[in-house]
Design a protein around this motif. Structure first.
Motif, PDB file in Angstrom:
ATOM      1  N   UNK A 108      33.083  33.797  42.105  1.00  0.00           N
ATOM      2  CA  UNK A 108      32.584  34.116  43.442  1.00  0.00           C
ATOM      3  C   UNK A 108      33.772  34.458  44.346  1.00  0.00           C
ATOM      4  N   UNK A 109      33.679  35.612  44.961  1.00  0.00           N
ATOM      5  CA  UNK A 109      34.766  36.138  45.776  1.00  0.00           C
ATOM      6  C   UNK A 109      34.328  36.270  47.225  1.00  0.00           C
ATOM      7  N   UNK A 110      35.317  36.388  48.093  1.00  0.00           N
ATOM      8  CA  UNK A 110      35.030  36.649  49.503  1.00  0.00           C
ATOM      9  C   UNK A 110      34.607  38.111  49.664  1.00  0.00           C
ATOM     10  N   UNK A 111      33.996  38.463  50.793  1.00  0.00           N
ATOM     11  CA  UNK A 111      33.599  39.868  50.984  1.00  0.00           C
ATOM     12  C   UNK A 111      34.775  40.836  50.868  1.00  0.00           C
ATOM     13  N   UNK A 112      35.940  40.459  51.386  1.00  0.00           N
ATOM     14  CA  UNK A 112      37.099  41.343  51.267  1.00  0.00           C
ATOM     15  C   UNK A 112      37.549  41.502  49.826  1.00  0.00           C
ATOM     16  N   UNK A 113      37.569  40.402  49.074  1.00  0.00           N
ATOM     17  CA  UNK A 113      37.946  40.474  47.666  1.00  0.00           C
ATOM     18  C   UNK A 113      36.912  41.262  46.868  1.00  0.00           C
ATOM     19  N   UNK A 114      35.648  41.074  47.203  1.00  0.00           N
ATOM     20  CA  UNK A 114      34.598  41.819  46.515  1.00  0.00           C
ATOM     21  C   UNK A 114      34.733  43.320  46.774  1.00  0.00           C
ATOM     22  N   UNK A 115      35.137  43.679  47.990  1.00  0.00           N
ATOM     23  CA  UNK A 115      35.364  45.088  48.306  1.00  0.00           C
ATOM     24  C   UNK A 115      36.497  45.663  47.452  1.00  0.00           C
ATOM     25  N   UNK A 116      37.556  44.879  47.245  1.00  0.00           N
ATOM     26  CA  UNK A 116      38.670  45.341  46.420  1.00  0.00           C
ATOM     27  C   UNK A 116      38.241  45.524  44.968  1.00  0.00           C
ATOM     28  N   UNK A 117      37.441  44.600  44.448  1.00  0.00           N
ATOM     29  CA  UNK A 117      36.970  44.726  43.067  1.00  0.00           C
ATOM     30  C   UNK A 117      36.050  45.937  42.925  1.00  0.00           C
ATOM     31  N   UNK A 118      35.198  46.166  43.911  1.00  0.00           N
ATOM     32  CA  UNK A 118      34.327  47.343  43.865  1.00  0.00           C
ATOM     33  C   UNK A 118      35.146  48.628  43.872  1.00  0.00           C
ATOM     34  N   UNK A 119      36.235  48.629  44.620  1.00  0.00           N
ATOM     35  CA  UNK A 119      37.113  49.803  44.629  1.00  0.00           C
ATOM     36  C   UNK A 119      37.792  49.966  43.275  1.00  0.00           C
ATOM     37  N   UNK A 120      38.208  48.858  42.667  1.00  0.00           N
ATOM     38  CA  UNK A 120      38.859  48.936  41.354  1.00  0.00           C
ATOM     39  C   UNK A 120      37.910  49.482  40.299  1.00  0.00           C
ATOM     40  N   UNK A 121      36.613  49.252  40.455  1.00  0.00           N
ATOM     41  CA  UNK A 121      35.639  49.802  39.511  1.00  0.00           C
ATOM     42  C   UNK A 121      35.669  51.332  39.515  1.00  0.00           C
ATOM     43  N   UNK A 122      36.033  51.940  40.640  1.00  0.00           N
ATOM     44  CA  UNK A 122      36.112  53.399  40.701  1.00  0.00           C
ATOM     45  C   UNK A 122      37.289  53.939  39.891  1.00  0.00           C
ATOM     46  N   UNK A 124      38.945  51.883  37.094  1.00  0.00           N
ATOM     47  CA  UNK A 124      38.815  51.433  35.711  1.00  0.00           C
ATOM     48  C   UNK A 124      38.029  50.127  35.702  1.00  0.00           C
ATOM     49  N   UNK A 125      37.054  50.033  34.816  1.00  0.00           N
ATOM     50  CA  UNK A 125      36.197  48.843  34.793  1.00  0.00           C
ATOM     51  C   UNK A 125      36.972  47.599  34.380  1.00  0.00           C
ATOM     52  N   UNK A 126      37.831  47.720  33.375  1.00  0.00           N
ATOM     53  CA  UNK A 126      38.597  46.554  32.935  1.00  0.00           C
ATOM     54  C   UNK A 126      39.559  46.091  34.025  1.00  0.00           C
ATOM     55  N   UNK A 127      40.124  47.037  34.769  1.00  0.00           N
ATOM     56  CA  UNK A 127      40.975  46.654  35.893  1.00  0.00           C
ATOM     57  C   UNK A 127      40.183  45.825  36.894  1.00  0.00           C
ATOM     58  N   UNK A 128      38.960  46.238  37.182  1.00  0.00           N
ATOM     59  CA  UNK A 128      38.139  45.507  38.149  1.00  0.00           C
ATOM     60  C   UNK A 128      37.842  44.092  37.665  1.00  0.00           C
TER      61      UNK A 128
END
Length: 269
Positions: A108-122, A124-128
């Motif tokens: 479970x991540x904070x909204x800011x961290x979740x935004x960063x992970x969502x950006x990383x999905x754009x 590479x999925x493994x990076x995210x």
């Protein structure tokens, strides 16, 4: 007495000596402009050929070296910059946004961290998923170590993965920014992260493990540069000489015009 020979033919007159040539095939004659221009043109052609050939060899070798050791960081999605801003802020609350890590664990991540992970999905999925696992760590030393592992252990060195490496570095460096540097391991992890980025791409930071350029770059590049400087010097000298001749011709024409006007004035008077 008769001037005829016994055969009855008139006696031949002694032949007059032929006129001597004015000059013996150019001996002693001053060489003309075309003769002087020949060696100079050959010298210029040799310098141009030397500059182009050696410059091409040095340029190809330098380009190959740059393509391997001094690559420019590629462009990353625009959301990475926004993610960096949010990751630089200290985490003050528990996370509420669910994300899955590489191992399948839900964190479970904070909204800011979740935004960063969502950006990383754009990118590479493994990076995210690796980023989600690292951001789920709250202990500073452990969090810094997990962020460093993303860049060091989970992204291949092949240039095909440069975009992923650049995005991972930018977000990992931003996430390390709010961590206390006095905690053992945080400062070392941040330093190694910067070093690995500098050794992968051509940045202002010096990479101690980067090999020097191949010797052929200097062996061919230095003579090519000297030849190019010689051509520039010859061109400047030729331009200066031509300008001097033009000025002298202009002065002669001006002097002749003044003399003509003076002569006409004298005749009229």
């Amino acid at each position: 007495m008769s001037s005829r020979e016994p055969s009855g033919e008139p006696a031949s007159r002694p032949s007059e000596p032929a006129d001597a040539p004015a000059s013996v095939s150019g001996r002693g004659a001053a060489p003309g402009p075309a003769a002087r221009r020949g060696p100079r043109a050959r010298t210029l052609a040799a310098l141009v050929a030397l500059t182009l050939s050696l410059g091409a060899v040095a340029g190809v070798a330098a380009q190959r070296y740059i393509a391997v050791h001094l690559r420019a960081p590629p462009k990353v999605p625009a959301c990475v910059r926004g993610a960096r801003v949010t990751l630089r802020k200290p985490v003050t609350a528990s996370g509420s946004e669910p994300r899955q890590t590489v191992s399948g664990e839900t964190v479970y991540l904070t909204p800011g961290e979740d935004l960063a992970v969502a950006c990383a999905f754009q990118v590479d999925e493994r990076l995210a998923r690796h980023l989600a696992g690292a951001l789920a760590e709250h202990e500073p030393a452990r969090r810094a170590a997990r962020l460093l592992e993303i860049v060091r252990d989970h992204i291949p060195a092949d240039p095909a993965h440069d975009r992923t490496a650049a995005a991972a570095y930018m977000m990992a460096a931003a996430a390390m920014r709010p961590l206390p540097v006095e905690v053992p391991g945080v400062s070392a992890a941040a330093e190694e992260l910067e070093q690995r980025h500098a050794c992968r791409f051509g940045t202002r930071r010096v990479c101690p493990t980067r090999p020097p350029p191949p010797p052929i770059v200097w062996i061919a590049g230095v003579p090519a540069a000297l030849s190019a400087l010689s051509l520039v010097w010859i061109g400047l000298a030729a331009g200066a000489a031509r300008y001097g001749r033009w000025r002298a011709s202009r002065r002669r024409r001006s002097r002749g015009a003044l003399e003509d006007r003076g002569a006409r004035a004298a005749r009229l008077s």
